[in-house]
Structure formats: structure tokens, C-alpha cells
Design an enzyme around this catalytic site. Structure first.
Site, mmCIF file in Angstrom:
data_model
loop_
_atom_site.group_PDB
_atom_site.id
_atom_site.type_symbol
_atom_site.label_atom_id
_atom_site.label_comp_id
_atom_site.label_asym_id
_atom_site.label_seq_id
_atom_site.Cartn_x
_atom_site.Cartn_y
_atom_site.Cartn_z
ATOM 1 N N ARG A 115 -41.154 32.233 -4.431
ATOM 2 C CA ARG A 115 -40.463 33.543 -4.643
ATOM 3 C C ARG A 115 -39.511 33.934 -3.436
ATOM 4 N NH1 ARG A 115 -43.862 37.838 -4.253
ATOM 5 N NH2 ARG A 115 -42.424 38.992 -5.512
ATOM 6 N N ARG A 139 -47.485 43.245 2.731
ATOM 7 C CA ARG A 139 -48.327 42.740 4.000
ATOM 8 C C ARG A 139 -49.153 44.007 4.243
ATOM 9 N NH1 ARG A 139 -46.426 38.702 3.129
ATOM 10 N NH2 ARG A 139 -44.893 37.496 3.650
ATOM 11 N N LYS A 190 -52.662 32.733 2.496
ATOM 12 C CA LYS A 190 -52.171 32.223 0.979
ATOM 13 C C LYS A 190 -52.969 30.783 0.886
ATOM 14 C CE LYS A 190 -47.931 32.069 -1.326
ATOM 15 N NZ LYS A 190 -46.761 32.608 -1.306
HETATM 16 C C1 BTN Z 1 -44.561 31.750 -4.080
HETATM 17 O O1 BTN Z 1 -45.622 32.177 -3.657
HETATM 18 O O2 BTN Z 1 -43.385 31.827 -3.406
HETATM 19 C C2 BTN Z 1 -44.456 30.709 -5.265
HETATM 20 C C3 BTN Z 1 -44.627 29.219 -4.913
HETATM 21 C C4 BTN Z 1 -44.495 28.691 -6.271
HETATM 22 C C5 BTN Z 1 -44.561 27.193 -5.954
HETATM 23 C C6 BTN Z 1 -44.676 26.251 -7.274
HETATM 24 S S1 BTN Z 1 -44.796 24.632 -7.109
HETATM 25 C C7 BTN Z 1 -44.588 24.168 -8.611
HETATM 26 C C8 BTN Z 1 -43.480 25.137 -9.006
HETATM 27 N N1 BTN Z 1 -42.137 24.406 -8.872
HETATM 28 C C9 BTN Z 1 -41.510 25.074 -7.919
HETATM 29 O O3 BTN Z 1 -40.404 24.782 -7.535
HETATM 30 N N2 BTN Z 1 -42.161 26.388 -7.433
HETATM 31 C C10 BTN Z 1 -43.429 26.283 -8.352
#
Ligand code: BTN
Length: 321
Positions: free
Chosen positions: A123, A318, A187
Site C-alpha cells: 500500500r 500508528r 505486521k
Molecule cells: C501492504 O500491507 O502494504 C500490502 C502488501 C500486499 C503484498 C501482496 S504480495 C501479493 C500481491 N502482489 C503484490 O505486488 N502485492 C500483493
């Protein structure tokens, strides 16, 4: 070289010794290429490979690759009917790939899992990185009957599906608004939701999930993983459990929206009734007390200037320092 490295990994996956010569013969290439592939496994994929003169190569322990048949074997009937599974050894990002396939008409319920992502996305423009075999990185395509405007709160509902699945294995996880899965306050997993469609018509949604089963290697924030918390579960089994819960939650969400999940989400949330800081990509952070979420999943915060509502988007939460 990555293709050959994966082929070598498939052979080494049983944890036994394999000679360079036998692998070269089996894979139809030279011993030098096998040696280069082993080197690639170490330098690019971060794996350790033992090399013993006269015996060959061996991994420190067996390596369970993702496997469609193993995942399907643990899917319940409902999820098995909903989902079509596809595996990629190495791609840039399962979300990017699935967004492209969605635009080309890929079917509802297509799941794409990647052993390795070279450009995994998180994100707020962050990166998502993970050592090979250390967790799950997959995306699924869900075509909702409700239009984009009815999808508020979807990311919170996806978090609920993940908590339900992880608790089956005894992981005491909680949720941080909007959708981080926390273990011991750090996380464990993240969710990246990307949408296409229009406000009223049917919407195509790609839901990407990254989850740390073991230590993911060097990443840019403090993270948790299941193995360090003493939770032993295979990646295939865990993926099936997640898909079982996702099938239920997403179907119910399509029928009823976030309101059906609000109470459960509040019961799983970390940092409620606690001082929090909201950070934005632009502008000053906002401090306040998180008091709950509304029927669209927006966060309710009591601030010095009175109550405020924050929608899922370019904002991160946070605990206050
Ligand atoms: C976050 O918390 O920032 C979201 C992370 C999401 C990661 C997953 S891994 C599978 C899918 N492909 C990506 O490029 N991102 C999501």
C-alpha cells in the site's frame, strides 16, 4: 537463469543429495549450468545449498514448493467451486499480473500465487519483499455484482477472512485499520486491493495478500512471522485455509456489504480506544483517540478539534509515540 534455478530447486526440494551430473542429465543441460543455477539459488533467491565433493548438492532441509494439487486437496467444496488456481514461479507482482488479466477478461475467482515476486507492491507505494519460500504472496480476482461505490469496507472484510484462517492454527492475530494483520503488535500480513470498473456497474477487484510464514529476510519495517511465534503450518495448507475463508467472506460481502462484518471487525481491532496518529502522503499527521469504524469501514477518531472520519485511502495509522 531463474527458470533453470527453479528446475534445480524442484530436484533439491526433497532435501537429499543430488549430484551435479545427475541433475545435468535430468535437466538436459551441462554441469556448469547446474552449478550456475545453484549459485543463483544462493545469490539471488537467498537459499543455502550445501555442496559436498563426491556427493553433490543438498538443501539444509526439504523445501515445500507451492503446489496446486496440495492446495486443492484442502479446499472446502465451496472454495473449490469458486476458485481456479494458477502458480507462477517468478513474476513482477501477482497484483500487476492479475490486473492485466482482469482487463483481458480473466474469470471471477482466478487466483495467482507467486513463488517469487521481483516487484512486489504494498500500500501507499511501498515495496513488498520476501525471501523465497518464507511466506505466501498471491492475488485473487473477484468480480462483484455491487459497483465500486458499494465496496467501501472491503479491505476490512478481507482482514477478517485472514484472521479467521490464521486463528485456526492458533495464531493470536489482530487487525490494524484499515487492513494490516498483526501478530504481537507487528505486521504479519498485508493486503493490497486494486479496483477497476465503474461506480454502478459490476466491479473487478484484485485482492493481493502477502503473509510471512517464516522470517522474510531484510524488509523496511519491523515484521512478525508465524514460525518465530511457534506456529508451524505448511504454506499450501495455510493458503487453502485462507482461500476457504475468503470465499465465504467475499460472497457474503457481495450480498450484504461491510455492515455484516462491522461487529466482528471491532472485536478483532488493535488500537481501539487508544491514542493513535494518522499519517498522510501529504499534509500534517492527525492525533486522536480511535473510537471505532462506521458502516462503510471508515475510521472514527476523536481529535482535539472534535470527531473526525477517515476513509481508507492515502492514510496510515500508528499508535501515538
Ligand atoms: C501492504 O500491507 O502494504 C500490502 C502488501 C500486499 C503484498 C501482496 S504480495 C501479493 C500481491 N502482489 C503484490 O505486488 N502485492 C500483493
Amino acid at each position: 537463469m531463474s527458470d533453470l534455478a527453479f528446475a534445480v530447486l524442484r530436484t533439491l526440494a526433497n532435501g537429499k543429495f543430488h549430484s551435479g551430473e545427475a541433475m545435468a542429465q535430468q535437466l538436459g543441460c551441462s554441469r556448469t549450468l547446474v552449478w550456475q543455477a545453484v549459485h543463483h539459488l544462493e545469490s539471488e533467491f537467498g537459499l543455502t545449498v550445501f555442496s559436498v565433493r563426491g556427493q553433490g548438492y543438498r538443501l539444509p532441509q526439504p523445501f515445500a514448493l507451492l503446489d496446486v494439487a496440495s492446495i486443492r486437496a484442502t479446499l472446502d467444496e465451496y472454495a473449490a467451486n469458486v476458485f481456479t488456481l494458477a502458480l507462477a514461479e517468478q513474476i513482477d507482482s501477482s497484483n500487476t499480473q492479475l490486473m492485466t488479466r482482469a482487463a483481458q477478461g480473466a474469470p471471477h475467482g482466478l487466483v495467482l500465487a507467486a513463488e517469487r515476486q521481483t516487484a512486489g507492491r504494498g500500500r501507499l507505494g511501498r515495496r513488498w519483499q520476501m525471501r523465497l519460500g518464507a511466506g505466501l504472496t498471491f492475488s485473487l480476482l473477484w468480480r462483484f455484482e455491487r459497483g465500486l461505490s458499494g465496496l467501501a469496507g472491503l479491505s476490512l472484510a478481507v482482514g477478517i477472512a485472514m484472521v479467521r484462517a490464521l486463528r485456526e492454527f492458533g495464531a493470536p492475530v489482530s487487525l490494524k485499520w484499515p487492513n494490516d494483520v498483526l501478530l504481537d503488535g507487528r505486521k504479519l500480513a498485508g493486503i493490497l486491493i486494486e479496483l477497476s470498473g465503474d461506480a454502478l456497474g459490476p466491479a473487478a477487484v484484485v485482492i493481493g495478500i502477502g503473509l510471512n510464514v517464516a522470517n522474510p529476510g531484510e524488509v523496511d519495517q519491523p515484521v512478525a512471522n508465524l514460525a518465530d511465534a511457534g506456529i508451524k503450518v505448511g504454506r499450501n495448507e495455510l493458503m487453502a485455509a485462507l482461500l476457504n475463508q475468503l470465499a465465504q467472506v467475499l460472497s457474503q460481502f457481495d450480498r450484504e456489504g461491510f455492515i455484516a462484518f462491522r461487529e466482528e471487525w471491532l472485536g478483532l481491532a488493535a488500537y481501539l480506544q487508544q491514542p493513535v496518529r494518522l499519517a498522510f502522503s501529504h499534509g500534517q499527521p492527525v492525533d486522536g483517540m480511535a473510537t471505532g469504524v462506521d458502516e462503510s469501514g471508515a475510521l472514527l477518531v476523536d481529535t482535539a478539534d472534535g470527531p473526525r472520519v477517515f476513509h481508507v485511502g492515502e492514510v496510515s495509522l500508528r499508535p501515538q509515540p
